[in-house]
Write an enzyme that holds these catalytic residues in place. Structure first.
Site, short mmCIF file in Angstrom:
data_model
loop_
_atom_site.label_atom_id
_atom_site.label_comp_id
_atom_site.label_asym_id
_atom_site.label_seq_id
_atom_site.Cartn_x
_atom_site.Cartn_y
_atom_site.Cartn_z
CE LYS A 167 -21.71 29.58 -28.38
NZ LYS A 167 -22.57 29.18 -29.77
CD GLU A 175 -6.63 24.87 -33.15
OE1 GLU A 175 -6.20 24.89 -34.27
OE2 GLU A 175 -5.87 24.73 -32.29
CB CYS A 181 -11.08 23.10 -40.29
SG CYS A 181 -10.55 21.92 -39.09
CD GLU A 237 -13.27 27.16 -43.78
OE1 GLU A 237 -13.79 27.89 -43.26
OE2 GLU A 237 -12.52 26.26 -43.31
P1 NAD Z 1 -18.70 30.01 -36.79
O1 NAD Z 1 -17.51 30.74 -36.63
O2 NAD Z 1 -19.95 30.48 -37.16
O3 NAD Z 1 -19.23 29.69 -35.32
C1 NAD Z 1 -18.34 28.86 -34.36
C2 NAD Z 1 -18.85 29.16 -32.89
O4 NAD Z 1 -18.74 30.50 -32.45
C3 NAD Z 1 -20.39 28.79 -32.60
O5 NAD Z 1 -20.47 28.25 -31.52
C4 NAD Z 1 -21.05 30.07 -32.69
O6 NAD Z 1 -22.18 30.11 -32.00
C5 NAD Z 1 -19.93 30.93 -31.92
N1 NAD Z 1 -20.08 32.50 -32.32
C6 NAD Z 1 -20.34 32.94 -33.45
N2 NAD Z 1 -20.15 34.34 -33.22
C7 NAD Z 1 -19.59 34.30 -31.94
C8 NAD Z 1 -19.36 35.84 -31.07
N3 NAD Z 1 -19.38 36.93 -31.79
N4 NAD Z 1 -19.03 35.69 -29.98
C9 NAD Z 1 -19.02 34.42 -29.31
N5 NAD Z 1 -19.35 33.27 -30.06
C10 NAD Z 1 -19.56 33.45 -31.40
O7 NAD Z 1 -18.35 28.69 -37.36
P2 NAD Z 1 -19.33 27.22 -37.62
O8 NAD Z 1 -19.89 27.81 -39.09
O9 NAD Z 1 -19.93 26.73 -36.30
O10 NAD Z 1 -18.19 26.19 -38.11
C11 NAD Z 1 -17.42 26.33 -39.43
C12 NAD Z 1 -16.21 27.02 -39.16
O11 NAD Z 1 -15.46 26.40 -38.17
C13 NAD Z 1 -15.18 26.90 -40.51
O12 NAD Z 1 -14.66 28.03 -40.81
C14 NAD Z 1 -14.07 25.79 -40.45
O13 NAD Z 1 -13.03 25.84 -40.61
C15 NAD Z 1 -14.14 26.02 -38.78
N6 NAD Z 1 -13.37 25.01 -38.10
C16 NAD Z 1 -12.03 24.90 -37.62
C17 NAD Z 1 -11.39 23.84 -37.19
C18 NAD Z 1 -10.08 24.11 -36.62
O14 NAD Z 1 -9.91 23.29 -35.89
N7 NAD Z 1 -8.95 24.70 -37.20
C19 NAD Z 1 -12.21 22.90 -37.11
C20 NAD Z 1 -13.60 22.73 -37.36
C21 NAD Z 1 -13.89 23.81 -37.89
#
Ligand code: NAD
Length: 488
Positions: free
Chosen positions: A181, A257, A291, A389
């Site tokens: 997803k 992650e 990230c 962040e």
């Molecule tokens: P986000 O947390 O808003 O969303 C991530 C994913 O989770 C999306 O697919 C979203 O639709 C889904 N999601 C959100 N709420 C959910 C729920 N309640 N249940 C199930 N799925 C849900 O993150 P984003 O804004 O898409 O991405 C940015 C974030 O990702 C930043 O915080 C960044 O640091 C992190 N990130 C981490 C890494 C790592 O490897 N540590 C790598 C890339 C990005």
């Protein structure tokens, strides 16, 4: 590939949402609608989970390592054949600068599948312990690693192709079945992956499913459904907490992650001229939407102004704008909400400290979600801009008094994803690297990222690891079978 990512993959079929509804995919550089993704409802997600469950329980996917290797090779090759379509889609839906697509963002990521293909040739899923007398009788034990089951893979928009590959590659190699997803802002890359897998591989129906939705409430079904055995999420720490909470009801295994606020510590013997341009440039790559970017720079107090001058000199020359221009290092941020978040952070930073560069809304482009590269200093290490962040092109420069102080500040956030330490005396830098509470550390600019290096976070940056053998083992259960010694 016929069309680029307009249909979901459920139970081996490329399908629209049951309701027929779609949501817009928007190009963040132009604000134009570039396509429509299926708006899956709960029934579609249920169907995908059901298909993955059936494929796991009733096919030999979980035990047939040769079939898994064969399908991953097919997938890698088909992705390579479609790389130009994937590149165009990735740039259009995320604003990823084209020059980054030669690396991790796309081309290199396709090759990363070789890591799991290789492990399927070399990894021992079973080992024996020597005979031992237990309970008055000699026994032998086999320790087996078995696929964990149905995995929900949930990915963000910043490096969507890479992250889809990282999760799908590991889970499929382990013998799991998957429901992928993607984020609502990057559905294309995942839909295209599903379409390519459906049309060019022998993956049995239901082994890989791809669903898209703009509704996180619908996505949340994946984290609570009893037929899902594990969830792997890359996303924000806030989402990580929600996912872990929802998964706790059925005690799913969870790999997270999450976010970071990583520090680069420049020791007093560091060559600033060689180091700071590289670090300040990296903070702006892909508009800071990475990230592990080292968004805090810690410098000896006596050298603060010198460090600021180098960082400012680099950041004011960053080529930013149109992501399709091969010179661009920094494109737009993903959407208006993110742009506004970043601008709010800049306002707070201006109140809490000194903005050396940027910090304002930009009028440089008529369209697109662009923000200025921004350099901040004179803030308390506990200030919001130094703790939270931002996920934008913002660098905070903080002075420290001695090595103890540097470690304290570097580790002084809830995150623990990555760090860097830079200085001429590599032994001293190594000693500091050992102290950080982070999942990865670069010493003197050495690159830690590679498919053989486990990657993940300490503290609130996550749980579990990707890549390495650890990345495979996160999707494997461990079973001990004891039997009378010498019986088989
Ligand atoms: P986000 O947390 O808003 O969303 C991530 C994913 O989770 C999306 O697919 C979203 O639709 C889904 N999601 C959100 N709420 C959910 C729920 N309640 N249940 C199930 N799925 C849900 O993150 P984003 O804004 O898409 O991405 C940015 C974030 O990702 C930043 O915080 C960044 O640091 C992190 N990130 C981490 C890494 C790592 O490897 N540590 C790598 C890339 C990005």
């Amino acid at each position: 590939m016929t069309t680029l990512g307009e249909r979901m993959l459920i139970d081996g079929e490329l399908v629209a949402a049951g309701s027929g509804r779609t949501f817009d995919n928007i190009n963040p550089a132009t604000e134009e609608v570039i396509g429509a993704a299926p708006e899956a409802g709960a029934a579609d997600v249920e169907r995908a989970i059901g298909a993955a469950r059936r494929a796991f329980d009733s096919t030999d996917w979980s035990t047939n390592t040769e079939l898994r290797r064969h399908c991953l090779v097919q997938l890698r090759d088909a992705l390579r054949e479609n790389v130009e379509a994937l590149r165009a889609g990735l740039i259009a839906e995320t604003g990823t600068p084209v020059r980054l697509t030669a690396g991790v963002a796309l081309e290199a990521a396709i090759g990363y599948l070789d890591h799991y293909i290789g492990l399927l040739e070399t990894y021992s899923f079973e080992r024996r312990l020597p005979v031992k007398e237990i309970g008055g009788a000699p026994v032998e034990r086999v320790i087996r690693r078995e696929a964990a089951g149905v995995i929900a893979a949930i990915t963000p928009w910043n490096y969507p192709f890479y992250l889809n590959i990282a999760k799908v590659g590991a889970a499929l190699a382990a013998g799991c079945t998957v429901v992928l997803k993607p984020a609502p802002d990057s559905p294309w890359s995942a839909l295209a992956l599903g379409e390519i897998a459906a049309e060019h591989t022998d993956l049995p129906a239901g082994v890989l499913n791809v669903v898209t939705t703009g509704d996180n409430g619908v996505a949340a079904l994946l984290t609570s459904h009893p037929d899902v055995d594990g969830v792997t999420l890359t996303g924000s720490t806030l989402t990580g907490r929600k996912v872990m909470g929802a998964a706790s009801e059925t005690l799913k295994r969870v790999t997270l992650e999450l976010g970071g606020k990583s520090a680069a510590v420049l020791l007093d013997d560091c060559d600033f001229m060689a180091t700071i341009p590289m670090l300040a440039g990296a903070v702006c790559a892909h508009a800071g939407q990475g990230c592990t970017q080292l968004t805090r720079m810690l410098v000896p107090r006596a050298r603060l102004e010198e460090a600021l001058a180098y960082a400012k000199g680099t950041m004011e020359r960053i080529p930013w704008g149109d992501p399709t221009d091969p010179d661009t290092l920094m494109g737009p941020v993903i959407n208006a909400r993110q742009r506004d978040n970043i601008l709010r952070h800049y306002e707070t930073a201006a109140r809490d400290g000194r903005i050396v560069l940027g910090g304002r809304p930009t009028d440089r482009f008529e369209r697109g979600y662009f923000v200025e590269p921004t350099l901040v200093t004179d803030v308390d290490p506990r200030a919001a801009i130094a703790q939270e962040e931002i996920f934008g092109p913002a660098l905070v420069v903080l002075p420290y008094d001695d090595d103890e102080d540097a470690v304290r500040i570097a580790d002084g956030t809830p995150y623990g994803l990555s760090a860097g330490v830079y200085g001429a005396d590599v032994e001293r830098a190594m000693a500091m690297a050992r102290r950080f509470r982070t999942g990865t550390v670069s010493v003197a600019g050495a690159a830690w990222f590679d498919v053989e290096s486990p990657f993940g976070g300490y503290k609130q940056s996550g749980l579990g690891r990707e890549w390495g053998t650890e990345g495979l083992e996160d999707f494997l259960e461990v079973k001990t079978i004891a039997f009378p010694a010498g019986a088989v």
